[in-house]
Design a protein around this motif. Structure first.
Motif, PDB file in Angstrom:
ATOM      1  N   GLY A   1      -0.209  -2.585  -0.652  1.00  0.00           N
ATOM      2  CA  GLY A   1      -1.056  -1.410  -0.534  1.00  0.00           C
ATOM      3  C   GLY A   1      -1.565  -1.204   0.880  1.00  0.00           C
ATOM      4  O   GLY A   1      -1.436  -2.076   1.740  1.00  0.00           O
TER       5      GLY A   1
ATOM      6  N   ASP B   1      -9.593  -0.055   0.724  1.00  0.00           N
ATOM      7  CA  ASP B   1      -8.529  -0.554  -0.148  1.00  0.00           C
ATOM      8  C   ASP B   1      -8.306  -2.053   0.020  1.00  0.00           C
ATOM      9  O   ASP B   1      -7.872  -2.727  -0.919  1.00  0.00           O
TER      10      ASP B   1
ATOM     11  N   ALA C   1      -5.456  -1.598  -7.251  1.00  0.00           N
ATOM     12  CA  ALA C   1      -4.545  -1.053  -6.245  1.00  0.00           C
ATOM     13  C   ALA C   1      -4.683   0.459  -6.165  1.00  0.00           C
ATOM     14  O   ALA C   1      -4.979   1.127  -7.149  1.00  0.00           O
TER      15      ALA C   1
ATOM     16  N   SER D   1      -1.505  -5.451  -7.404  1.00  0.00           N
ATOM     17  CA  SER D   1      -2.763  -4.730  -7.265  1.00  0.00           C
ATOM     18  C   SER D   1      -3.844  -5.635  -6.726  1.00  0.00           C
ATOM     19  O   SER D   1      -3.745  -6.854  -6.779  1.00  0.00           O
TER      20      SER D   1
ATOM     21  N   ALA E   1      -3.191  -7.514  -1.417  1.00  0.00           N
ATOM     22  CA  ALA E   1      -3.374  -7.018  -0.052  1.00  0.00           C
ATOM     23  C   ALA E   1      -3.468  -8.185   0.925  1.00  0.00           C
ATOM     24  O   ALA E   1      -2.854  -8.170   1.994  1.00  0.00           O
TER      25      ALA E   1
ATOM     26  N   GLN F   1       2.992   6.693  -0.738  1.00  0.00           N
ATOM     27  CA  GLN F   1       2.657   7.134  -2.094  1.00  0.00           C
ATOM     28  C   GLN F   1       3.879   7.604  -2.869  1.00  0.00           C
ATOM     29  O   GLN F   1       3.805   7.819  -4.075  1.00  0.00           O
TER      30      GLN F   1
END
Length: 469
Positions: free
Chosen positions: A90, A242, A248, A256, A261, A325
């Protein structure tokens, strides 16, 4: 092969679990506080890195050692690696990549300091150093030095050779439709011409190539940020949020939350800047320098340029583009972001990747060569160089998704003994730093003894360092 690939992916996930992430990032933070935030000297270090100083023993200048290390670190990790981190972890992974660079400056400083302090000289007058010598002579642990050298000699074919060659051959094919085998032959031939000349030839090429390639790529990133200036601020805020979000963000990536991350941000950050990996100190040990601290400061700037500047810009550009995305990943994600620059965008990216890859292959060839020299002696250097050129071609023409995971595994295995040595030898790092930096003796000459070894690594003589021969 599918079963083997799944097994490798599981091992990769296990090695890069919480323990190694904690060890790596924990070492960064520990050394940062132990050295009273050595990062505050970064601009002083940058000034030193571009100041000519011919005093002291060594094979190449301080600047040449830096550009060779940068050649190895600024590569697909800055382009494909950051994109992969975003795709799997992410947008928040960008912050962890950046933080790995900020705190990693202390680790790069420390491992380079130790490598210069414990370096040795071969009987023909060349310098040899790196974590394997630190482990052997600093911690008195020969077996740990052997393990590190073994992991390095294997990892080099992944992170520094096949992955790099495959990335550029794929990009050239996608952009210009040139067959991968042609790209492979050209890259292999160019690499052979340079590496057969040894470290001095490699350093000479990197002195010219690294500044050009970095400025060329960064200019492209700046153009994209200027074009998308309206959303850059909100993009940076989103990346920070984020990075600490338990869930996520919506997008086309797997996994997620904070752990994903961190996992991909820290591992790809290491892949890019190599702080804690123990690779860059191998070339730092070859530098002509007055004392260990002066070269350590120069080496630390490599992490600053690689991650704090280049990786951060890449990450912001990609997230700001919005293509993450849509499920686009890897090199295709970065390419999609750069396509916003009409006509020349893909060319900037391809030329940037081509120069990044070529320089990384050169830098890592030296790391692998010194590791194999430590294990088998100088007789193994020429065969290793020949094998290296062959694998450059192989990497260009085969699909290498598996190699990315294998590279991650051996990166982790390299890091473990190096990080342990850094923690255990931190009193030595602090002592040297106080002696030369905190007590304002940065121009003082190190007069400690340096060991001279034969082809089998046996100590045959000792003399004081920095005696002009």
């Amino acid at each position: 092969m599918e079963l083997f690939g799944n097994m490798v992916q599981q091992i990769d996930g296990w090695i890069w679990g919480i323990p190694l992430i904690a060890l790596l990032f924990g070492t960064h933070v520990f050394l940062t506080f132990r050295l009273k935030f050595i990062q505050r000297y970064i601009f002083k270090a940058i000034k030193i890195s571009v100041t000519k100083d011919d005093y002291g023993e060594g094979d190449v200048s301080q600047f040449s050692a830096l550009t060779t290390a940068l050649a190895a670190t600024i590569g697909t990790g800055n382009i494909v690696g950051v994109a992969t981190a975003i795709g799997l972890g992410g947008p928040g992974a960008v912050l962890w990549v950046w933080l790995t660079g900020i705190f990693g400056i202390a680790t790069k400083y420390s491992e380079s300091l130790l490598s210069v302090k414990y370096r040795v000289k071969t009987k023909d007058g060349e310098m040899a150093g790196g974590p394997m010598y630190v482990l052997e002579h600093g911690l008195k642990s020969k077996w740990a030095g052997v393990l590190f050298a073994l992991f390095t000699s294997i990892a080099a074919f992944g992170i520094g050779c096949m992955v790099q060659a495959n990335s550029v051959s794929s990009m050239v094919y996608e952009t210009f439709k040139i067959p991968t085998w042609i790209t492979g032959v050209v890259i292999a031939a160019m690499v052979a011409i340079v590496i057969l000349g040894g470290i001095k030839k490699i350093a000479k090429v990197c002195n010219v190539l690294v500044p050009f390639m970095a400025l060329f790529y960064v200019l492209g990133c700046i153009i994209l940020l200027v074009m998308g200036y309206k959303t850059v601020g909100s993009t940076i805020v989103f990346i920070v949020k984020d990075a600490f979000s338990p869930q996520a963000a919506t997008g086309g990536f797997a996994g997620s939350g904070v752990m994903m991350a961190m996992r991909y941000g820290v591992s790809r950050g290491l892949f890019s800047n190599e702080s804690g990996l123990g690779s860059a100190p191998i070339v730092a040990a070859a530098a002509q320098t007055r004392n260990p601290v002066k070269q350590a400061l120069v080496s630390a700037t490599g992490t600053f340029w690689d991650t704090v500047v280049v990786c951060a810009m890449t990450g912001i550009v990609i997230v700001n583009s919005g293509y993450w995305q849509e499920g686009v990943q890897g090199a295709a994600l970065t390419k999609a972001a750069f396509s916003a620059i009409p006509i020349v965008g893909p060319i900037i990216l391809t030329v940037g990747l081509l120069t990044f890859v070529f320089s990384t292959i050169l830098g890592w060839s030296y790391y692998g060569e010194k590791a194999i020299e430590y294990l088998l002696g100088k007789k193994a250097i020429i065969p290793y160089r020949i094998l290296w050129v062959i694998f450059v071609y192989i990497g260009s023409v085969f699909s290498l998704n598996l190699v990315w995971n294998l590279a991650d595994i051996f990166n982790g295995l390299m890091a473990i003994p190096n990080l342990i040595a850094l923690i255990l030898l931190s009193p030595v790092i602090v002592s040297e730093t106080k002696k030369y930096l905190w007590d304002d003796n940065l121009e003082a000459v190190d007069k400690d003894l340096i060991k001279v070894i034969d082809d089998n690594g046996k100590v045959i003589d000792e003399h004081k360092k920095n005696i002009q021969l």
